[in-house]
Design an enzyme around this catalytic site. Structure first.
Site, PDB file in Angstrom:
ATOM      1  N   LYS A  22      -2.907   5.124  -2.636  1.00  0.00           N
ATOM      2  CA  LYS A  22      -3.823   5.980  -1.878  1.00  0.00           C
ATOM      3  C   LYS A  22      -4.169   7.193  -2.725  1.00  0.00           C
ATOM      4  O   LYS A  22      -3.273   7.786  -3.352  1.00  0.00           O
ATOM      5  CB  LYS A  22      -3.155   6.421  -0.574  1.00  0.00           C
ATOM      6  CG  LYS A  22      -2.936   5.275   0.410  1.00  0.00           C
ATOM      7  CD  LYS A  22      -4.247   4.799   0.990  1.00  0.00           C
ATOM      8  CE  LYS A  22      -4.026   3.731   2.057  1.00  0.00           C
ATOM      9  NZ  LYS A  22      -5.296   3.322   2.666  1.00  0.00           N
ATOM     10  N   LYS A  40      -1.303  -0.946  -4.202  1.00  0.00           N
ATOM     11  CA  LYS A  40      -2.459  -0.109  -3.837  1.00  0.00           C
ATOM     12  C   LYS A  40      -1.988   1.332  -3.712  1.00  0.00           C
ATOM     13  O   LYS A  40      -1.032   1.617  -2.987  1.00  0.00           O
ATOM     14  CB  LYS A  40      -3.026  -0.624  -2.515  1.00  0.00           C
ATOM     15  CG  LYS A  40      -4.084   0.247  -1.892  1.00  0.00           C
ATOM     16  CD  LYS A  40      -4.845  -0.549  -0.845  1.00  0.00           C
ATOM     17  CE  LYS A  40      -4.804   0.117   0.511  1.00  0.00           C
ATOM     18  NZ  LYS A  40      -5.569  -0.658   1.510  1.00  0.00           N
ATOM     19  N   GLU A  78     -11.081   1.012  -3.409  1.00  0.00           N
ATOM     20  CA  GLU A  78     -11.410   0.709  -2.015  1.00  0.00           C
ATOM     21  C   GLU A  78     -12.043   1.921  -1.336  1.00  0.00           C
ATOM     22  O   GLU A  78     -11.523   3.034  -1.437  1.00  0.00           O
ATOM     23  CB  GLU A  78     -10.115   0.290  -1.300  1.00  0.00           C
ATOM     24  CG  GLU A  78     -10.283  -0.139   0.147  1.00  0.00           C
ATOM     25  CD  GLU A  78      -8.964  -0.690   0.712  1.00  0.00           C
ATOM     26  OE1 GLU A  78      -8.055  -1.038  -0.081  1.00  0.00           O
ATOM     27  OE2 GLU A  78      -8.834  -0.750   1.939  1.00  0.00           O
ATOM     28  N   ASP A  85     -13.813  -1.407   2.962  1.00  0.00           N
ATOM     29  CA  ASP A  85     -12.879  -1.533   4.096  1.00  0.00           C
ATOM     30  C   ASP A  85     -13.608  -1.002   5.342  1.00  0.00           C
ATOM     31  O   ASP A  85     -14.285  -1.769   6.042  1.00  0.00           O
ATOM     32  CB  ASP A  85     -11.595  -0.748   3.764  1.00  0.00           C
ATOM     33  CG  ASP A  85     -10.577  -0.698   4.896  1.00  0.00           C
ATOM     34  OD1 ASP A  85     -10.865  -1.204   5.996  1.00  0.00           O
ATOM     35  OD2 ASP A  85      -9.478  -0.121   4.706  1.00  0.00           O
ATOM     36  N   GLY A 127      -4.203  -4.242   6.063  1.00  0.00           N
ATOM     37  CA  GLY A 127      -3.167  -4.007   7.068  1.00  0.00           C
ATOM     38  C   GLY A 127      -3.397  -2.680   7.762  1.00  0.00           C
ATOM     39  O   GLY A 127      -4.122  -1.816   7.266  1.00  0.00           O
ATOM     40  N   SER A 129       0.859  -1.178   0.000  1.00  0.00           N
ATOM     41  CA  SER A 129       0.000   0.000   0.000  1.00  0.00           C
ATOM     42  C   SER A 129       0.896   1.229   0.000  1.00  0.00           C
ATOM     43  O   SER A 129       1.721   1.406   0.896  1.00  0.00           O
ATOM     44  CB  SER A 129      -0.879  -0.045   1.256  1.00  0.00           C
ATOM     45  OG  SER A 129      -1.654   1.117   1.373  1.00  0.00           O
TER      46      SER A 129
HETATM   47  O1  OSB Z   1      -7.138   1.983   4.440  1.00  0.00           O
HETATM   48  O2  OSB Z   1      -6.131   0.154   4.240  1.00  0.00           O
HETATM   49  C1  OSB Z   1      -6.189   1.271   4.737  1.00  0.00           C
HETATM   50  C2  OSB Z   1      -3.070   1.929   6.849  1.00  0.00           C
HETATM   51  C3  OSB Z   1      -3.615   2.642   7.893  1.00  0.00           C
HETATM   52  C4  OSB Z   1      -4.957   2.910   7.874  1.00  0.00           C
HETATM   53  C5  OSB Z   1      -5.753   2.490   6.807  1.00  0.00           C
HETATM   54  C6  OSB Z   1      -5.220   1.759   5.763  1.00  0.00           C
HETATM   55  C7  OSB Z   1      -3.841   1.511   5.770  1.00  0.00           C
HETATM   56  C8  OSB Z   1      -3.137   0.825   4.702  1.00  0.00           C
HETATM   57  C9  OSB Z   1      -1.809   0.203   5.075  1.00  0.00           C
HETATM   58  O3  OSB Z   1      -3.506   0.821   3.552  1.00  0.00           O
HETATM   59  C10 OSB Z   1      -1.683  -1.229   4.732  1.00  0.00           C
HETATM   60  C11 OSB Z   1      -0.450  -1.827   5.384  1.00  0.00           C
HETATM   61  O4  OSB Z   1      -0.462  -2.103   6.602  1.00  0.00           O
HETATM   62  O5  OSB Z   1       0.530  -2.010   4.677  1.00  0.00           O
HETATM   63 MG    MG Z   2      -8.417   0.918   3.143  1.00  0.00          MG
END
Ligand code: OSB
Ligand code: MG
Length: 368
Positions: free
Chosen positions: A163, A161, A213, A238, A290, A135
């Site tokens: 953001k 992924k 997502e 999520d 995660g 991510s």
């Molecule tokens: O939205 O998935 C999420 C991390 C903190 C809060 C929300 C999210 C995330 C990640 C990190 O996408 C995923 C990881 O732990 O590598």
């Molecule tokens: Mg998420």
């Protein structure tokens, strides 16, 4: 098994790089670890609450409060034969799934230790290794993003992924797609949009994304259903899925086609398995999300991701993607886009106790 002693610790663990999502950013993590002694066994678990209430209402401090004032004093001294009973004495508590999950998941690790079987087997998993993804937080410039993505692609991740947030979305992803025509990309908006953005979000359909997502509100299922009806790209939920009841509702409404299961968000392994089972019976792929966990949380995520319905790569990245040094040995590594699921008993990795001691900023113990 009698729960003889519980000890909650806060450790300071700093991410190698700032991680930014649409609702906020963080570099220095305040992680809660729970140590449980029962029947001569010792296991550790992790509470995945974040430092601020940007992803969910829970924070490191609310979890500390709920655990030390309400949960741990009551669970200490109880007799637990089944991990699903671990939280029975505090079944009256509403909400706070991340705080509760830390205790519930420790119950599964204890069961693993008691039976001398891998956590994977105890939770019903089968895979020896699982495909994993990464991510990537919001970057200041397209060039910075391309650089980060290139490095992760070279490391073999099976899903990348990205953001996104308004202003850093369609145009940015278009540039990325031009640079990497074949990489399995998805986008995660962390609730940055509303239905007023439908026309804008429809442009994502040209980018061959695996999924988008949580585009809409963190507590919404209705508007997601309206958006999914307009989008060819699958929506992955999520934040909106907190229980198997939410998964049922999402399926019935058509709020999305994929679910990201984070055991902390849904209150632990029993709830995660229930969501997995429901989704598997209804042809909804799931994958393991995660929360920037230490190696302790990652071990649990891997055990969960070994269940057969986890058909898409999880947000389960190498220890070195997050930390200069992880709190477990061996550290988690990615090999050929896969990560091995620990096969030892308990969480299947060793804790670096001296390092954890050095990182500890507070601790509180409860004897049964
Ligand atoms: O939205 O998935 C999420 C991390 C903190 C809060 C929300 C999210 C995330 C990640 C990190 O996408 C995923 C990881 O732990 O590598
Ligand atoms: Mg998420």
């Amino acid at each position: 098994m009698r729960i003889d002693r519980l000890e909650l610790r806060e450790i300071g663990l700093n991410l190698k790089e700032r991680f930014e999502i649409s609702s906020g950013g963080r570099q220095d993590r305040r992680v809660l670890l729970l140590r449980v002694e029962a029947g001569g066994q010792t296991v550790w678990s992790e509470c995945v609450a974040a430092e601020d209430p940007s992803y969910s209402y829970e924070t490191t401090d609310t979890a500390w409060h709920v655990l030390t004032d309400f949960v741990l004093p009551v669970v200490a001294g109880t007799d637990v034969d089944d991990p699903r009973e671990m939280l029975a004495p505090v079944a009256w508590i509403r909400g706070h799934p991340m705080a509760l999950a830390a205790v519930e998941m420790a119950g599964w690790a204890l069961e693993s230790a008691r039976r001398g079987a891998a956590l994977r087997d105890v939770v019903g998993g089968t895979a020896e290794s699982v495909p994993v993804g990464v991510s990537v937080g919001i970057q200041g410039t397209d060039d910075a993003l391309i650089e980060r993505v290139r490095a992760f692609v070279e490391q073999g991740y099976r899903k990348v992924k990205i953001k996104i947030k308004p202003g850093r979305d369609v145009a940015m992803l278009r540039v990325l797609r031009e640079h990497f025509p074949d990489v399995p990309f998805m986008a995660d908006a962390n609730s940055a949009y509303t239905l007023a953005d439908v026309d804008h979000l429809k442009q994502l359909d040209e980018l061959d994304l695996m999924m988008i997502e949580q585009p809409l509100a963190w507590h919404d299922l209705r508007d997601h259903a309206r958006l999914q009806a307009e989008l060819a790209t699958p929506i992955c939920l999520d934040e909106s899925i907190r229980s198997v009841e939410d998964a049922r509702l999402a399926h019935e409404l058509g709020s999305g086609r994929i679910i990201n299961i984070k055991p902390g968000r849904v209150g632990g392994f029993a709830s995660s398995v229930a969501i997995h089972d429901f989704c598997r019976a209804h042809d909804m792929p799931v994958w393991c999300g995660g929360m920037l966990e230490s190696g302790v949380g990652r071990a649990y995520n891997l055990a969960l991701a070994s269940l057969p319905g986890f058909s898409l790569p999880g947000d389960i990245s190498a220890s070195s993607r997050y930390w200069a040094r992880d709190v477990v040995t061996p550290e988690f590594v990615v090999d050929g886009g896969h990560m091995r699921v620990p096969s030892g008993v308990g969480i299947g990795v060793d804790l670096d106790l001296d390092f954890i001691d050095a990182l500890t900023v507070r601790r509180q113990a409860f004897e049964g």
